[in-house]
Design a protein around this motif. Structure first.
Motif, short mmCIF file in Angstrom:
data_model
loop_
_atom_site.label_atom_id
_atom_site.label_comp_id
_atom_site.label_asym_id
_atom_site.label_seq_id
_atom_site.Cartn_x
_atom_site.Cartn_y
_atom_site.Cartn_z
N ALA A 66 0.62 -0.60 -0.08
CA ALA A 66 -0.11 -0.54 -0.08
C ALA A 66 1.09 1.25 0.01
CB ALA A 66 -0.42 0.36 1.25
N ILE A 67 0.53 2.31 -0.93
CA ILE A 67 1.00 3.59 -1.08
C ILE A 67 -0.05 3.91 -0.08
CG2 ILE A 67 2.26 4.78 -2.11
CD1 ILE A 67 3.20 3.59 -4.24
N ASP A 68 0.46 4.64 0.96
CA ASP A 68 -0.49 5.44 1.74
C ASP A 68 0.23 7.44 1.15
OD1 ASP A 68 -1.84 7.77 3.07
OD2 ASP A 68 -1.62 6.59 4.84
N GLN A 69 -0.21 8.34 0.51
CA GLN A 69 0.55 9.73 -0.15
C GLN A 69 -0.29 10.88 0.90
OE1 GLN A 69 -0.13 13.34 -1.21
NE2 GLN A 69 2.24 12.88 -0.18
N GLY A 70 0.16 10.84 2.40
CA GLY A 70 -0.58 11.33 2.71
C GLY A 70 -0.19 12.77 2.98
N THR A 71 -0.79 13.92 4.25
CA THR A 71 -0.87 15.27 4.07
C THR A 71 0.48 15.68 4.63
OG1 THR A 71 -3.46 15.45 5.13
CG2 THR A 71 -1.55 17.45 4.68
#
Ligand SMILES: Nc1ncnc2c1ncn2[C@@H]1O[C@H](COP(=O)(O)OP(=O)(O)O)[C@@H](O)[C@H]1O
Ligand SMILES: O=P(O)(O)OC[C@H](O)CO
Length: 505
Positions: free
Chosen positions: A8-13
């Protein structure tokens, strides 16, 4: 070779994470890198899309190395992302024409007022499910086309592409200028103000109002299907990229909120509560958003009501970075525990105006109820309590819309490590608060969406089976005290309204 993981790639703030999950939904390894928060002026928030893409690649590399894994071990990749944050780039050079304009950014206030005209904030609500607000991607794209030299002409020639960061990462992962796919999923598209919430197609009239050529818009797909494969020269050659969900929808999926009436609340930079409303979009009468929750392949679309709060964890960051209150966000609990209450102080962090349920762009932050008695510890406590009070406002709106009071609230995100906050949250809501064992539900939800698409998991039952309770807080506060504190909070909110004049940012 048997596949062992889903990535999973979680591109967060605040950061980009890459996480390898095993078949039983446990974390195998993690890579994580923060990116710069760029504040060019009051109210403006930007990210550098190239830094984000570089960080994503590096985070993937770290997760693979730490997990002693190669692309051959990976069944599929799922992408989840900060939503609404708009990137516009040139399809021939692959270069962004401007920084990404972040969801918290309020520079489009005038654009939003002009678009609304006499009809105001509800102008497009029946079509897109959202009030006209600076929060959403469409007005941000309009700002870029209006303000970046040559951008409008380039867009009209068909040279520019738009995407939230899911689309930017996917396009780069699948080859960029060498054949990258230009795709988003229904959940991200539902945050642009450009998608018809019933038909799940772009609305040409609204795009025209905003001056956005249709050629800039990505293709809208489900949240769980194969969109493309990792580029040959990258770290994941040939690996199917098979899931995309906006981060809040991903957390809802990862928390197994599959039945209508189930809800989760994520405590990160901001807070986002989503209530699954089933396969029909429900229009809110109480300041909530109608949004797509998820769509698995060709199964029916599931919708949600959402209460978005702009500032919760970022208030903790602000105390740390702008006021130097402590070194580490987690230290806030230590200070807040030194006092039994906030000493009469109420902190309303309307730094980006107020989002749900108020939608007041004219609000700005206020710390009220101050006397000489109030010290740093009280302010730390008031900051944590602000998160709980804002959540109560959203839960009240949800109960009013659905007519069925929520029995318990599933929570996740960075702030739920804070035990004091969790107890106060249960007290102020008068509802039990439940934290899962794996608190990384955002990344997990995106992993499930991707893994289901390629048969690594069978479907929702696997998600339910893997979910396990990790902590539970029960309300203990007397009703009178709860009511008194909430009444004062609501009074504090009124002090923040109508602050912004034409000559005040
Ligand atoms: N123990 C804690 N107590 C209070 N706030 C915390 C704590 N740990 C992290 N935070 C806050 O949580 C946020 C990070 O959560 P995370 O879910 O990683 O955010 P995001 O996905 O929005 O980048 C930060 O804003 C930070 O200030
Ligand atoms: O990246 P997060 O967790 O702060 O979430 C941001 C939201 O998607 C904004 O709508």
């Amino acid at each position: 070779m048997e596949k062992k993981y889903v990535l999973a790639i979680d591109q967060g703030t605040t950061s980009s994470r890459a996480i390898l999950f095993t078949h039983d939904g446990m974390i195998h390894s993690v890579g994580q890198l923060e990116h710069d928060q760029i504040f060019p002026q009051a109210g403006w928030v930007e990210h550098n899309p190239e830094q984000i893409w570089n960080n994503v690649r590096e985070a993937v590399g770290i997760a693979l190395t730490r997990g002693n894994a190669s692309h051959e071990d990976i069944a599929a990749v799922g992408i989840t992302n900060q939503r609404e944050t708009a990137v516009v780039w040139d399809r021939t050079t692959g270069k962004p024409v401007y920084n990404a304009i972040v969801w918290q950014d309020t520079r489009t206030q005038k654009i939003v007022e002009e678009l609304g005209g006499d009809e105001g904030a509800d102008k497009y609500k029946a079509i897109v499910g959202l009030p006209l607000a600076t929060y959403f991607s469409g007005p941000k794209v309009k700002w870029i086309l209006d303000n970046v030299e040559g951008a409008r002409e380039a867009a009209e020639r068909g040279d520019l592409m738009f995407g939230n960061t899911d689309t930017w990462v996917l396009w780069n992962m699948t080859g960029g200028v060498e054949g990258g796919v230009h795709i988003t999923d229904v959940t991200n598209a539902s945050r642009t103000m450009l998608m018809n919430i019933d038909s799940l197609t772009w609305n040409e009239d609204i795009a025209k109002d905003m001056g956005i050529p249709m050629s800039m818009l990505p293709e809208i797909r489900s949240s769980s299907e194969v969109y493309g494969h990792g580029r040959q020269r990258g770290m994941l050659p040939g690996v199917p990229i098979a899931g995309i969900l906006g981060d809040q929808q991903a957390a809802t999926f990862g928390q197994a909120c599959f039945e209508p009436g189930t809800a989760k609340n994520t405590y990160g930079t901001g807070n986002f509560m989503l209530l699954n409303t089933g396969t029909e979009p429900v229009r809110s009468e109480n300041g909530l958003l109608t949004t797509v929750c998820y769509k698995i392949g060709d199964q029916p679309t599931v919708y949600a009501l959402e209460g978005s709060i702009a500032v919760t964890g970022s208030l903790v960051q602000w105390l740390r970075d702008n006021l130097g209150f402590f070194e580490d966000a987690a230290d806030i609990e230590h200070y807040a525990r030194k006092v039994k209450d906030s000493g009469g102080a109420y902190f309303v962090p309307a730094f980006s105006g107020l989002f749900a349920p108020h939608w007041r762009a004219d609000a700005r932050g206020a710390l009220v109820g101050l006397t000489r008695f109030v010290n740093k510890n009280h302010i730390a406590r008031a900051a944590l309590e602000a998160t709980a009070f804002q959540t109560r406002e959203v839960l009240d709106a949800m109960n009013a819309d659905s007519g069925v009071p929520l029995k318990e609230l599933k929570v996740d995100g960075g702030m739920v490590a804070n035990e004091l906050l969790m107890q106060f949250q249960a007290d102020i809501l008068d509802v039990e608060v439940v934290r899962p064992k794996v608190a990384e539900t955002t990344a997990l939800g995106a992993a499930y969406a991707a893994g289901i698409a390629v048969g690594f998991w069978n479907g929702e039952q696997d998600v339910r089976d893997n979910w396990a309770e990790g902590g539970r807080w029960k309300p203990t506060m007397e009703a009178d005290e709860r009511d008194r504190q909430y009444r004062l909070w609501k009074k504090a909110v009124t002090k923040t309204l109508d602050w912004v004049d034409d000559d005040v940012l």
